[in-house]
Design a protein around this motif. Sequence first.
Motif, PDB file in Angstrom:
ATOM      1  N   ASP A   1       0.802  -1.176  -0.006  1.00 46.51           N
ATOM      2  CA  ASP A   1       0.014  -0.207   0.164  1.00 46.51           C
ATOM      3  C   ASP A   1       0.836   1.286   0.150  1.00 46.51           C
ATOM      4  N   ASN A   2       1.866   1.198   0.590  1.00 44.02           N
ATOM      5  CA  ASN A   2       2.899   2.608   0.787  1.00 44.02           C
ATOM      6  C   ASN A   2       4.085   2.251  -0.111  1.00 44.02           C
ATOM      7  N   VAL A   3       4.053   1.769  -1.331  1.00 39.35           N
ATOM      8  CA  VAL A   3       5.349   1.425  -1.968  1.00 39.35           C
ATOM      9  C   VAL A   3       6.100   2.564  -2.373  1.00 39.35           C
TER      10      VAL A   3
ATOM     11  N   PHE B   1       1.571   6.116  -7.599  1.00 39.99           N
ATOM     12  CA  PHE B   1       2.096   5.144  -8.617  1.00 39.99           C
ATOM     13  C   PHE B   1       1.073   5.192  -9.724  1.00 39.99           C
ATOM     14  N   THR B   2      -0.255   4.933  -9.444  1.00 37.11           N
ATOM     15  CA  THR B   2      -1.296   5.219 -10.352  1.00 37.11           C
ATOM     16  C   THR B   2      -1.012   6.256 -11.055  1.00 37.11           C
ATOM     17  N   ALA B   3      -0.920   7.559 -10.749  1.00 38.21           N
ATOM     18  CA  ALA B   3      -0.649   8.667 -11.541  1.00 38.21           C
ATOM     19  C   ALA B   3       0.433   8.665 -12.358  1.00 38.21           C
ATOM     20  N   PHE B   4       1.380   7.946 -12.089  1.00 38.01           N
ATOM     21  CA  PHE B   4       2.567   7.746 -12.724  1.00 38.01           C
ATOM     22  C   PHE B   4       2.633   6.903 -13.850  1.00 38.01           C
TER      23      PHE B   4
ATOM     24  N   PRO C   1      11.886  12.218  -8.559  1.00 32.58           N
ATOM     25  CA  PRO C   1      11.621  12.098  -7.197  1.00 32.58           C
ATOM     26  C   PRO C   1      11.316  10.840  -6.689  1.00 32.58           C
ATOM     27  N   VAL C   2      11.166  10.569  -5.372  1.00 31.18           N
ATOM     28  CA  VAL C   2      10.725   9.423  -4.637  1.00 31.18           C
ATOM     29  C   VAL C   2       9.287   9.619  -4.221  1.00 31.18           C
ATOM     30  N   GLU C   3       8.568   8.591  -4.765  1.00 27.52           N
ATOM     31  CA  GLU C   3       7.209   8.905  -4.510  1.00 27.52           C
ATOM     32  C   GLU C   3       6.557   7.762  -3.621  1.00 27.52           C
ATOM     33  N   HIS C   4       5.611   7.915  -2.629  1.00 26.30           N
ATOM     34  CA  HIS C   4       5.201   6.784  -1.992  1.00 26.30           C
ATOM     35  C   HIS C   4       3.634   6.590  -2.097  1.00 26.30           C
TER      36      HIS C   4
END
Length: 137
Positions: free
Chosen positions: A33-35, A51-54, A43-46
């Motif tokens: 859930d918090n990949v 992830f879906t937006a990416f 950037p680093v995303e969480h």
Amino acid sequence: MSQTRAETLALLSRYYDAFAEHDHQAMLDCLSDNVEHRINQGPVEHGKAAFTAFMQAMDTAYEETLTEMVLFANDAGSRAAAEFRVLGKYLKTAEGYPEAHGQRYNLPAGAFFDIKDGKIARVSVYYNAEDWVAQVS
């Protein structure tokens, strides 16, 4: 929950099979859930929402196929990697990069993973961005 090497390799196979099928939900099912997503030179995303937006942005700007896939995992199943080639088509101009008009590219790339509780907890993707820019310029 501990994971075996074989289970980790199966998880990565499901993840990359889903990528090949453009099945975002199946990819998300492989993630915690918090990949933590470490984007190449970005950037680093969480989290799954980021992830879906990416993935949605990637689908708009690029058409990619991964070939020559080789998967690796440590014996404990807690760390893994993938090596592959990205065969792509540049569809939509990314800010700060050359204008997109369907240019094709072919890049070696790799990804590194942390696995926790049977899910991918970290994805770090690497490729040579200067090579990509040269190919699409």
